[in-house]
Design a protein around this motif. Structure first.
Motif, PDB file in Angstrom:
ATOM      1  N   THR A   1       0.835  -1.192   0.000  1.00 53.42           N
ATOM      2  CA  THR A   1       0.000   0.000   0.000  1.00 53.42           C
ATOM      3  C   THR A   1       0.875   1.249   0.000  1.00 53.42           C
ATOM      4  O   THR A   1       1.803   1.370   0.794  1.00 53.42           O
ATOM      5  CB  THR A   1      -0.922   0.020   1.229  1.00 53.42           C
ATOM      6  N   ILE A   2       0.573   2.170  -0.903  1.00 54.32           N
ATOM      7  CA  ILE A   2       1.305   3.430  -1.007  1.00 54.32           C
ATOM      8  C   ILE A   2       0.345   4.574  -0.732  1.00 54.32           C
ATOM      9  O   ILE A   2      -0.741   4.657  -1.327  1.00 54.32           O
ATOM     10  CB  ILE A   2       1.920   3.595  -2.413  1.00 54.32           C
ATOM     11  N   ASP A   3       0.713   5.471   0.175  1.00 59.63           N
ATOM     12  CA  ASP A   3      -0.109   6.642   0.446  1.00 59.63           C
ATOM     13  C   ASP A   3      -0.074   7.599  -0.740  1.00 59.63           C
ATOM     14  O   ASP A   3       0.933   7.691  -1.444  1.00 59.63           O
ATOM     15  CB  ASP A   3       0.390   7.371   1.693  1.00 59.63           C
ATOM     16  N   GLN A   4      -1.172   8.301  -0.923  1.00 57.76           N
ATOM     17  CA  GLN A   4      -1.237   9.272  -2.005  1.00 57.76           C
ATOM     18  C   GLN A   4      -0.644  10.620  -1.606  1.00 57.76           C
ATOM     19  O   GLN A   4      -0.600  11.544  -2.421  1.00 57.76           O
ATOM     20  CB  GLN A   4      -2.681   9.432  -2.486  1.00 57.76           C
ATOM     21  N   THR A   5      -0.206  10.725  -0.363  1.00 60.46           N
ATOM     22  CA  THR A   5       0.456  11.941   0.098  1.00 60.46           C
ATOM     23  C   THR A   5       1.725  11.569   0.852  1.00 60.46           C
ATOM     24  O   THR A   5       1.890  10.441   1.315  1.00 60.46           O
ATOM     25  CB  THR A   5      -0.455  12.762   1.039  1.00 60.46           C
ATOM     26  N   ILE A   6       2.630  12.533   0.945  1.00 66.53           N
ATOM     27  CA  ILE A   6       3.877  12.388   1.686  1.00 66.53           C
ATOM     28  C   ILE A   6       3.961  13.537   2.682  1.00 66.53           C
ATOM     29  O   ILE A   6       3.727  14.697   2.314  1.00 66.53           O
ATOM     30  CB  ILE A   6       5.094  12.417   0.749  1.00 66.53           C
ATOM     31  N   THR A   7       4.281  13.235   3.923  1.00 64.48           N
ATOM     32  CA  THR A   7       4.410  14.277   4.928  1.00 64.48           C
ATOM     33  C   THR A   7       5.862  14.733   5.011  1.00 64.48           C
ATOM     34  O   THR A   7       6.761  13.932   5.264  1.00 64.48           O
ATOM     35  CB  THR A   7       3.937  13.780   6.307  1.00 64.48           C
TER      36      THR A   7
END
Length: 321
Positions: free
Chosen positions: A2-8
């Motif tokens: 799973t890859i998040d659609q955002t990066i913090t």
């Protein structure tokens, strides 16, 4: 996987992992014209918004910020979008290029030709904000670490320090929610952070694709919490990369397009990515990379394509002192 659609980012700002690249033109010898063609953005930017892009990567040098601003302004006026829905990146301090490349001398400059570097950065920032018709940008990057032809390392280092201090001031007053760099090597980053213990950049935007890997800079950025953003993820349409048999086989295996495989590889490698296209179906396709995953064998096969010397479509930042 799973890859998040955002990066913090390190300061808590959330950045979409896929942004639409806003540089239009040709730099890789595919046409007689070499330079920017901002007129192509008038159709592409609204199409990208319709396709679902909410992050746009631009630069003062590209000449497309007025088009981005006008396109966003229409959505803001209708109530379809708000400023908080959008993530805008711009870049300043692009050095002069060779005479055959058609880039405005009003938008590019060399540090040794500017009387007051900090003031020039501030002036260019205000021009960018005026063109965008925005009060702030979400991410501000130093476009290149220095002039391409300069061999005075001390001058280049001092100029980077001045630019970065100006960026820090812009960040402090809210003109940029996050700040970073572009085309910086490990040496450039080390010097910048060492000088007076300046703030570590939050992002480093570099050319990266299966044929162009710099493992040293990627390792350094991971160690220091600097997010890598890959520009030219498809090698600017050059080098025959999208026809590579390894990539094609992996695409067939997952029943997706080769471009989707490349973007998914970037994301699973921990990089944000900046695809650009003028075709609506490709825009949608490039965002549709969260419904499949590459396995370890796929990732290793793609990584192996970049095991040799990097094959670049843009200037080599290692040549900038």
């Amino acid at each position: 996987m799973t890859i998040d659609q955002t990066i913090t980012l390190r300061n808590g700002v959330t950045m979409p992992s896929i942004a639409f690249g806003c540089a239009f033109g040709d730099w890789v010898g595919g046409s007689e014209f070499q330079g920017f063609l901002p007129e192509q953005a008038w159709r592409a930017i609204p199409m990208a918004l319709d396709a679902g892009y909410r992050a746009f990567d631009g630069a003062h040098a590209y000449g497309t910020e007025r088009i981005v601003g006008a396109s966003l302004g229409q959505r803001f006026a209708s109530g379809a979008l708000t400023r908080e829905d959008i993530f805008i990146t711009t870049k300043l301090a692009h050095p002069r290029t060779s005479p055959e490349v058609n880039i405005s001398h009003l938008r590019t400059w060399n540090a040794d030709e500017v009387e007051d570097i900090g003031q020039r950065v501030l002036d260019d920032m205000m021009r960018s904000l005026d063109d965008l018709a925005l009060g702030y940008v979400d991410l501000l990057l130093i476009h290149w670490p220095g002039p391409f032809e300069n061999r005075d390392a001390a001058l280049a280092r001092d100029a980077r320090r001045t630019i970065w201090r100006t960026f820090m001031a812009l960040h402090d007053k809210g003109a940029a929610r996050a700040i970073g760099v572009s085309n910086f090597t490990t040496a450039h980053l080390r010097e910048l952070v060492e000088d007076d213990q300046l703030t570590t950049p939050m992002v480093n935007q570099i050319e990266a694709h299966p044929y162009c890997r710099d493992r040293d800079i990627e390792a350094y950025c991971r160690e220091h919490g600097i997010v890598i953003t890959a520009y030219a993820p498809f090698a600017s349409g050059a080098l025959g990369m999208l026809g590579d048999p390894v990539l094609t086989a992996i695409a067939n295996k997952h029943d997706v397009a080769v471009g989707q495989v490349v973007l998914r590889w970037h994301l699973q490698s921990g990089r944000a990515v900046l695809p650009k296209t003028s075709k609506a179906h490709r825009m949608r396709e490039n965002l549709d990379v969260f419904g499949f995953a590459l396995d370890e064998e796929d990732m290793a096969a793609i990584d192996a394509l970049g095991s040799g010397a990097p094959r670049r479509t843009c200037a080599d930042p290692n040549d900038v002192v």
